[in-house]
Design an enzyme around this catalytic site. Structure first.
Site, PDB file in Angstrom:
ATOM      1  N   HIS A  14       0.877  -1.196   0.000  1.00 18.67           N
ATOM      2  CA  HIS A  14       0.000   0.000   0.000  1.00 18.67           C
ATOM      3  C   HIS A  14       0.902   1.231   0.000  1.00 18.67           C
ATOM      4  O   HIS A  14       1.512   1.560   1.015  1.00 18.67           O
ATOM      5  CB  HIS A  14      -0.908   0.014   1.240  1.00 18.67           C
ATOM      6  CG  HIS A  14      -1.823   1.202   1.305  1.00 18.67           C
ATOM      7  ND1 HIS A  14      -3.173   1.071   1.535  1.00 18.67           N
ATOM      8  CD2 HIS A  14      -1.612   2.533   1.182  1.00 18.67           C
ATOM      9  CE1 HIS A  14      -3.741   2.268   1.546  1.00 18.67           C
ATOM     10  NE2 HIS A  14      -2.794   3.183   1.342  1.00 18.67           N
ATOM     11  N   HIS A  16       1.538   5.386  -1.650  1.00 20.39           N
ATOM     12  CA  HIS A  16       1.147   6.577  -2.415  1.00 20.39           C
ATOM     13  C   HIS A  16       2.389   7.155  -3.078  1.00 20.39           C
ATOM     14  O   HIS A  16       3.274   7.667  -2.401  1.00 20.39           O
ATOM     15  CB  HIS A  16       0.502   7.627  -1.499  1.00 20.39           C
ATOM     16  CG  HIS A  16      -0.745   7.132  -0.853  1.00 20.39           C
ATOM     17  ND1 HIS A  16      -1.988   7.245  -1.443  1.00 20.39           N
ATOM     18  CD2 HIS A  16      -0.949   6.470   0.312  1.00 20.39           C
ATOM     19  CE1 HIS A  16      -2.903   6.692  -0.663  1.00 20.39           C
ATOM     20  NE2 HIS A  16      -2.301   6.209   0.412  1.00 20.39           N
ATOM     21  N   ASN A  42      -5.314   7.268  -5.813  1.00 18.18           N
ATOM     22  CA  ASN A  42      -6.041   8.492  -5.424  1.00 18.18           C
ATOM     23  C   ASN A  42      -5.313   9.756  -5.878  1.00 18.18           C
ATOM     24  O   ASN A  42      -5.011  10.642  -5.088  1.00 18.18           O
ATOM     25  CB  ASN A  42      -6.326   8.523  -3.909  1.00 18.18           C
ATOM     26  CG  ASN A  42      -5.075   8.555  -3.049  1.00 18.18           C
ATOM     27  OD1 ASN A  42      -4.020   8.063  -3.450  1.00 18.18           O
ATOM     28  ND2 ASN A  42      -5.183   9.126  -1.866  1.00 18.18           N
ATOM     29  N   LYS A 100      -9.324  -0.479  -5.708  1.00 17.82           N
ATOM     30  CA  LYS A 100      -9.328   0.196  -4.417  1.00 17.82           C
ATOM     31  C   LYS A 100     -10.698   0.790  -4.123  1.00 17.82           C
ATOM     32  O   LYS A 100     -11.241   1.551  -4.922  1.00 17.82           O
ATOM     33  CB  LYS A 100      -8.273   1.312  -4.445  1.00 17.82           C
ATOM     34  CG  LYS A 100      -8.267   2.201  -3.218  1.00 17.82           C
ATOM     35  CD  LYS A 100      -7.747   1.449  -1.999  1.00 17.82           C
ATOM     36  CE  LYS A 100      -7.975   2.259  -0.732  1.00 17.82           C
ATOM     37  NZ  LYS A 100      -6.758   2.567  -0.017  1.00 17.82           N
ATOM     38  N   HIS A 137     -10.368   0.785   2.040  1.00 15.29           N
ATOM     39  CA  HIS A 137     -10.160   1.764   3.102  1.00 15.29           C
ATOM     40  C   HIS A 137     -11.344   1.611   4.051  1.00 15.29           C
ATOM     41  O   HIS A 137     -12.457   2.020   3.736  1.00 15.29           O
ATOM     42  CB  HIS A 137     -10.101   3.196   2.538  1.00 15.29           C
ATOM     43  CG  HIS A 137      -9.825   4.214   3.606  1.00 15.29           C
ATOM     44  ND1 HIS A 137      -8.631   4.886   3.714  1.00 15.29           N
ATOM     45  CD2 HIS A 137     -10.592   4.647   4.640  1.00 15.29           C
ATOM     46  CE1 HIS A 137      -8.669   5.693   4.767  1.00 15.29           C
ATOM     47  NE2 HIS A 137      -9.848   5.565   5.344  1.00 15.29           N
ATOM     48  N   HIS A 175      -4.373  -0.866   6.021  1.00 18.44           N
ATOM     49  CA  HIS A 175      -3.889  -0.045   7.135  1.00 18.44           C
ATOM     50  C   HIS A 175      -4.794  -0.161   8.362  1.00 18.44           C
ATOM     51  O   HIS A 175      -5.372   0.803   8.826  1.00 18.44           O
ATOM     52  CB  HIS A 175      -3.692   1.424   6.726  1.00 18.44           C
ATOM     53  CG  HIS A 175      -4.759   2.031   5.863  1.00 18.44           C
ATOM     54  ND1 HIS A 175      -6.095   1.973   6.162  1.00 18.44           N
ATOM     55  CD2 HIS A 175      -4.668   2.731   4.714  1.00 18.44           C
ATOM     56  CE1 HIS A 175      -6.776   2.603   5.225  1.00 18.44           C
ATOM     57  NE2 HIS A 175      -5.928   3.073   4.330  1.00 18.44           N
ATOM     58  N   ASP A 248       1.571   2.548   3.568  1.00 21.21           N
ATOM     59  CA  ASP A 248       0.722   3.737   3.433  1.00 21.21           C
ATOM     60  C   ASP A 248       1.582   4.994   3.486  1.00 21.21           C
ATOM     61  O   ASP A 248       1.120   6.038   3.946  1.00 21.21           O
ATOM     62  CB  ASP A 248      -0.374   3.768   4.498  1.00 21.21           C
ATOM     63  CG  ASP A 248      -1.487   4.755   4.161  1.00 21.21           C
ATOM     64  OD1 ASP A 248      -1.556   5.208   3.000  1.00 21.21           O
ATOM     65  OD2 ASP A 248      -2.270   5.080   5.064  1.00 21.21           O
ATOM     66  N   ALA A 264      -3.780  14.550   5.759  1.00 22.87           N
ATOM     67  CA  ALA A 264      -3.491  13.301   6.476  1.00 22.87           C
ATOM     68  C   ALA A 264      -2.440  12.519   5.711  1.00 22.87           C
ATOM     69  O   ALA A 264      -2.539  12.377   4.489  1.00 22.87           O
ATOM     70  CB  ALA A 264      -4.764  12.478   6.600  1.00 22.87           C
TER      71      ALA A 264
HETATM   72  C1  NCD Z   1      -3.515   8.986   2.307  1.00 24.92           C
HETATM   73  C2  NCD Z   1      -3.122  10.057   1.286  1.00 24.92           C
HETATM   74  O1  NCD Z   1      -2.542  11.064   1.696  1.00 24.92           O
HETATM   75  O2  NCD Z   1      -3.331   9.854   0.084  1.00 24.92           O
HETATM   76  N1  NCD Z   1      -3.478   9.566   3.607  1.00 24.92           N
HETATM   77  C3  NCD Z   1      -3.357   8.906   4.777  1.00 24.92           C
HETATM   78  O3  NCD Z   1      -3.451   9.527   5.823  1.00 24.92           O
HETATM   79  N2  NCD Z   1      -3.123   7.617   4.817  1.00 24.92           N
HETATM   80  C4  NCD Z   1      -4.854   8.433   1.950  1.00 24.92           C
HETATM   81  C5  NCD Z   1      -5.190   7.166   2.684  1.00 24.92           C
HETATM   82  O4  NCD Z   1      -4.601   6.120   2.451  1.00 24.92           O
HETATM   83  O5  NCD Z   1      -6.100   7.202   3.528  1.00 24.92           O
HETATM   84 ZN    ZN Z   2      -3.147   5.119   1.833  1.00 24.40          ZN
END
Ligand code: NCD
Ligand code: ZN
Length: 344
Positions: A14, A16, A42, A100, A137, A175, A248, A264
Site C-alpha cells: 500500500h 502513495h 487516489n 481500491k 479503506h 492499514h 501507506d 493526512a
Molecule cells: C492517504 C493520502 O494522503 O493519500 N493519507 C493517509 O493519511 N493515509 C490516503 C489514505 O490512504 O487514507
Molecule cells: Zn493510503
C-alpha cells in the site's frame, strides 16, 4: 561482530507515489528498498480506468532512476460508474493487481469514491469471479460516528456484509488500526488479508495530541489508543499469513501538512525497514520480519516472492529529516525512538 539480518527483498502492499514533481522525489526512496508496491490510485483526478492505470504506470517507469529495480503494481479507483468489463480487461492484461474501494469522503482525494455500495455490486461480483482483490479503506464516513470508532463500525456495517454477499471475493483490509480489525481478520479464511503500516506499529493517539498537536503524526485512519497499537504489534510480529506490510507512505509537502486544516499522511518510505527491524527485535520476533515484509503479501496476491536479498545491519541508520521536492520539503516520519538497524 555487528549483527546482521538477511531477508528476501521486501514489497510494499500500500503506497502513495503521487505524480509529477512529488513522484520524482519519493519514488527513489521506495525503489531503494522495495521490489514492488501496490500503487494507490487516489490522484487528482483518480486512476479509474485501465487506460489511466497504464498511463500512470508509464509515468512511474519513466521517473524511475536508471539502474533501480522496481515494479509498480497498479490499482483502479472504484467509483459507482466503474465498468466491470474494463476492470476485467485491465486484470486479464496483467496491468492491474487490485481495485481500491474508498468510501466517498473517507480520506485524501476520496470524493469520487463509493457512497452507495449496491451500485458497485456487479463489479465486485466480477472481481470475485476472476480472483481480483479489493483493497478497502475501512472507515465509515457518517458524521455521527466518532472518528476513533469508524474502523470498527465499518467492519460490522459494510465490510462483513459485502463479504457475505460476495462469496469468494478477495479483500485486503488496509492499514488496520484497531484490535477489532485484528480480531476480525484473524477469524477469517484466506480470502481475507490485512495490511499494517509502519507508523501504526510505533505511535498511538497520544503522539498526535499530547503536549501539543503534531501534524506529522496525523494520518487516516487516525492512530488509536495504546491497546490497539499493541494488538497491531502482536499481529504483525506473529508470522500469521493474514498480515503483511502496507506502509501507506503518503507524502504531503510540509506546507500542506501544517495548515489549519492539514493533510493526512505519514511519509515513511525512507526509514520503514529500519523502524520495522527495531519493532520486531523489541518484540523478540526478528525471525518473523521476512514473513511480514516479503512472504505473506506475495502469497495473498498469488505472486512469486522476490529472489533478491536485503541485508539489515545493527548500526544506527542515516536518513534525512526531510526530502526536497520541487513542490517544497516533505518531512520524513519520526519514529519517536532511536533506531539502530540500517539497510546495507
Ligand atoms: C492517504 C493520502 O494522503 O493519500 N493519507 C493517509 O493519511 N493515509 C490516503 C489514505 O490512504 O487514507
Ligand atoms: Zn493510503
Amino acid at each position: 561482530m555487528t549483527k546482521t539480518l538477511a531477508i528476501r527483498r521486501p514489497d510494499d502492499w500500500h503506497l502513495h507515489l503521487r505524480d509529477g514533481a512529488m513522484m520524482r522525489a519519493v519514488l527513489p526512496q521506495t525503489a531503494a528498498h522495495f521490489a514492488r508496491a501496490i500503487i494507490m490510485p487516489n490522484l487528482v483526478p483518480p486512476v479509474v480506468t485501465g487506460a489511466q492505470a497504464a498511463a500512470y504506470r508509464d509515468r512511474i517507469m519513466a521517473a524511475l532512476p536508471e539502474g533501480m529495480d522496481f515494479t509498480p503494481l497498479m490499482t483502479l479507483y472504484l467509483t459507482e460508474d466503474t465498468e466491470a468489463a474494463d476492470v476485467a480487461a485491465a486484470h486479464a492484461s496483467g496491468l492491474v493487481k487490485a481495485v481500491k474501494l474508498y468510501p466517498a469522503g473517507a480520506t485524501t482525494n476520496s470524493a469520487s469514491g463509493v457512497a452507495n455500495f449496491d451500485n458497485v455490486r456487479p463489479v465486485l461480483e466480477k472481481m470475485a469471479e476472476i480472483g481480483l482483490p479489493l483493497c478497502v479503506h475501512g472507515e465509515v464516513t457518517d458524521a455521527d460516528i466518532d472518528i476513533f470508532d469508524r474502523e470498527a463500525v465499518f467492519i460490522d456495517r459494510v465490510l462483513d456484509p459485502i463479504r457475505r454477499a460476495t462469496p469468494g471475493l478477495r479483500v485486503v483490509m488496509e492499514h488496520i488500526t484497531t484490535s477489532d480489525a485484528v480480531d476480525y481478520a484473524s477469524a477469517q479464511d484466506d480470502t481475507l488479508g490485512a495490511t499494517i503500516t509502519t507508523h501504526h506499529l510505533v505511535i498511538n493517539r497520544n503522539h498526535i495530541l499530547a503536549g501539543g498537536i503534531k501534524p506529522h503524526y496525523y494520518c487516516l485512519p487516525v492512530a488509536k489508543r495504546e491497546t490497539h497499537r499493541l494488538a497491531l504489534r502482536r499481529a504483525a510480529t506473529s508470522g500469521n499469513a493474514r498480515f503483511f506490510l502496507g506502509t501507506d507512505s503518503a507524502p504531503h509537502t510540509d506546507a500542506n501538512k501544517l495548515l489549519p486544516c492539514g493533510c493526512a499522511g505519514c511519509f515513511t518510505a525512507p526509514n520503514t525497514m529500519s523502524i520495522l527491524a527495531q519493532v520486531f527485535e523489541q518484540d523478540g520476533a526478528l525471525d518473523q520480519l521476512e514473513a511480514f515484509t516479503s512472504l505473506n503479501g506475495p502469497a495473498f496476491y498469488g505472486l512469486p516472492v522476490n529472489e533478491a536479498t536485503m541485508t539489515l545491519t545493527k548500526t544506527a541508520p542515516t536518513y534525512p529529516t526531510h526530502i526536497d521536492t520541487d513542490d517544497g520539503p516533505v518531512t520524513v516520519f519520526d519514529p519517536a525512538m532511536p533506531l539502530d538497524w540500517s539497510v546495507t
